[in-house]
Design a protein around this motif. Sequence first.
Motif, mmCIF file in Angstrom:
data_model
loop_
_atom_site.group_PDB
_atom_site.id
_atom_site.type_symbol
_atom_site.label_atom_id
_atom_site.label_comp_id
_atom_site.label_asym_id
_atom_site.label_seq_id
_atom_site.Cartn_x
_atom_site.Cartn_y
_atom_site.Cartn_z
ATOM 1 N N LEU A 13 -90.025 8.940 37.852
ATOM 2 C CA LEU A 13 -89.554 10.229 37.701
ATOM 3 C C LEU A 13 -89.271 10.884 36.491
ATOM 4 O O LEU A 13 -88.274 11.767 36.367
ATOM 5 C CB LEU A 13 -88.564 9.546 38.777
ATOM 6 N N ASP A 14 -90.532 10.365 35.526
ATOM 7 C CA ASP A 14 -90.189 11.434 34.450
ATOM 8 C C ASP A 14 -90.134 13.057 34.376
ATOM 9 O O ASP A 14 -91.283 12.759 35.155
ATOM 10 C CB ASP A 14 -90.075 11.122 33.225
ATOM 11 N N TRP A 17 -86.500 17.885 34.232
ATOM 12 C CA TRP A 17 -85.568 17.785 35.712
ATOM 13 C C TRP A 17 -84.310 19.133 35.614
ATOM 14 O O TRP A 17 -84.659 19.952 34.919
ATOM 15 C CB TRP A 17 -84.114 16.639 35.870
ATOM 16 N N GLN A 18 -83.362 19.549 36.294
ATOM 17 C CA GLN A 18 -81.940 20.793 36.192
ATOM 18 C C GLN A 18 -81.148 20.064 35.386
ATOM 19 O O GLN A 18 -80.654 19.189 35.886
ATOM 20 C CB GLN A 18 -81.995 21.483 37.842
ATOM 21 N N ASP A 59 -80.911 23.926 42.247
ATOM 22 C CA ASP A 59 -82.187 24.059 42.377
ATOM 23 C C ASP A 59 -82.601 25.339 40.215
ATOM 24 O O ASP A 59 -83.330 25.748 40.411
ATOM 25 C CB ASP A 59 -82.925 24.105 43.416
ATOM 26 N N ASP A 65 -86.358 17.609 29.830
ATOM 27 C CA ASP A 65 -87.539 16.777 30.087
ATOM 28 C C ASP A 65 -86.084 15.628 29.864
ATOM 29 O O ASP A 65 -86.044 15.105 29.199
ATOM 30 C CB ASP A 65 -87.592 16.655 28.367
ATOM 31 N N VAL A 66 -86.447 14.787 30.597
ATOM 32 C CA VAL A 66 -86.364 13.122 31.223
ATOM 33 C C VAL A 66 -87.215 12.667 30.868
ATOM 34 O O VAL A 66 -88.331 12.506 31.292
ATOM 35 C CB VAL A 66 -85.564 13.014 32.435
ATOM 36 N N HIS A 86 -77.968 16.290 36.308
ATOM 37 C CA HIS A 86 -79.035 16.229 36.292
ATOM 38 C C HIS A 86 -79.343 16.351 37.887
ATOM 39 O O HIS A 86 -79.040 14.756 37.883
ATOM 40 C CB HIS A 86 -79.306 14.669 34.865
ATOM 41 N N THR A 87 -80.392 16.861 38.416
ATOM 42 C CA THR A 87 -80.917 16.882 39.239
ATOM 43 C C THR A 87 -82.174 17.035 39.015
ATOM 44 O O THR A 87 -83.231 17.520 38.630
ATOM 45 C CB THR A 87 -80.227 18.082 40.264
ATOM 46 N N ARG A 88 -82.788 16.669 40.062
ATOM 47 C CA ARG A 88 -84.371 16.455 40.968
ATOM 48 C C ARG A 88 -84.617 16.213 42.349
ATOM 49 O O ARG A 88 -84.093 16.178 42.828
ATOM 50 C CB ARG A 88 -84.977 15.612 40.302
ATOM 51 N N ARG A 89 -85.491 16.721 42.829
ATOM 52 C CA ARG A 89 -86.317 16.796 43.874
ATOM 53 C C ARG A 89 -87.320 15.505 44.008
ATOM 54 O O ARG A 89 -88.031 15.135 42.698
ATOM 55 C CB ARG A 89 -87.007 17.548 44.925
#
Length: 260
Positions: A13-14, A17-18, A59, A65-66, A86-89
Motif C-alpha cells: 500500500l506504499d 497518500w493524502q 481526498d 509519499d508513503v 494520512h488517508t488513502r483508498r
Amino acid sequence: MYLYDYSRERRSLDGVWQLIPESTTGRGNQDASSDSLFEEKGITEFDIERENILDFDIDDGMPIDVPGSFCAEFPGLEWYEGRAWHTRRIEYSESPGRTFLKFGAVNYTADVWLNGQHLGTHEGGYTPFSFDVTDVIEDRSDNLLVVLADNRRDETSVPAERIDWYNWGGIIRSVSLIEVPETFLRNFKIDTAVTESAVTITATAWLDGDDPTTTSYCSPWVAATIKHDDIESPQGRVTHAFRQRMTDACIRYLNSDSAD
C-alpha cells in the motif's frame, strides 16, 4: 504479537497518500510557508472524540509519499510536532483465508481506521504492528484507510520531551495487506543448546486461528507438525524440543557462514 510475514502473500500500500496536518495541535518553529499550507487547505483542529471523525475532505489533502515523513517532505514542517491525518483508498477483492493490515512503523503514535471502524492504537515509532481486517475490509474499490500519526513528545514518551531527539513524524515504513490461511503460524523462534556431542533444538511456534487441522513449520534441522491439542497458552504457543547427535555435517554447518 509480531506477525511473521516473510513468506506470506502481500500487497503493498506504499505510494501517494493524502496528508492533512492539524495546525492548532502542532508546535515547533513553523514559518510562514507552513501557515500558508494550513490556510490553503482550510486545515484546522479536529476532535478525535467526535462520533464521525471523517467529516473533512480526505481526498483533498496534500499528496505525500508513503513511506516518508511529513517533516522531511514539506518545507515549513521540518520541526512540526503534532497530529497529522494520512488517508488513502484501497481496492480489494475478496479472497479465502484472512487479511491483515501491517505497518512497518508510524512515528510516534498511530490510530488507525478502516471504513470508519477504529482498528486500534499503537505506540512506538520504530516497531511494526498489524490488525486483522478480515471482517472490516470490503470487496470494492474505495475502502477508506485513515491513519492519525502523532509525533509529539512528552515526559512519558520515548524519547521524552527533554531529550535531544526529534521524532520525524509520519508513516515512515512500508504498509501492506497480508493474506494468510484461516489458521496459520503467526510467529516462531528456534533456540539451540550445543554440547560436544549433541545439539538440543527447541522450536516454539504461535498458532493463530480456530481450524482444528494441523499446521507445519520447518528449519534447517527441524520439521514439526502442530495441532490445537498441543497449545500451551491462550496466545497459541506450542513448544517442541529435539535432541540430535552432533554429526560432522552439523559441525560444519555451525562453523560456516550459513549458521549466521
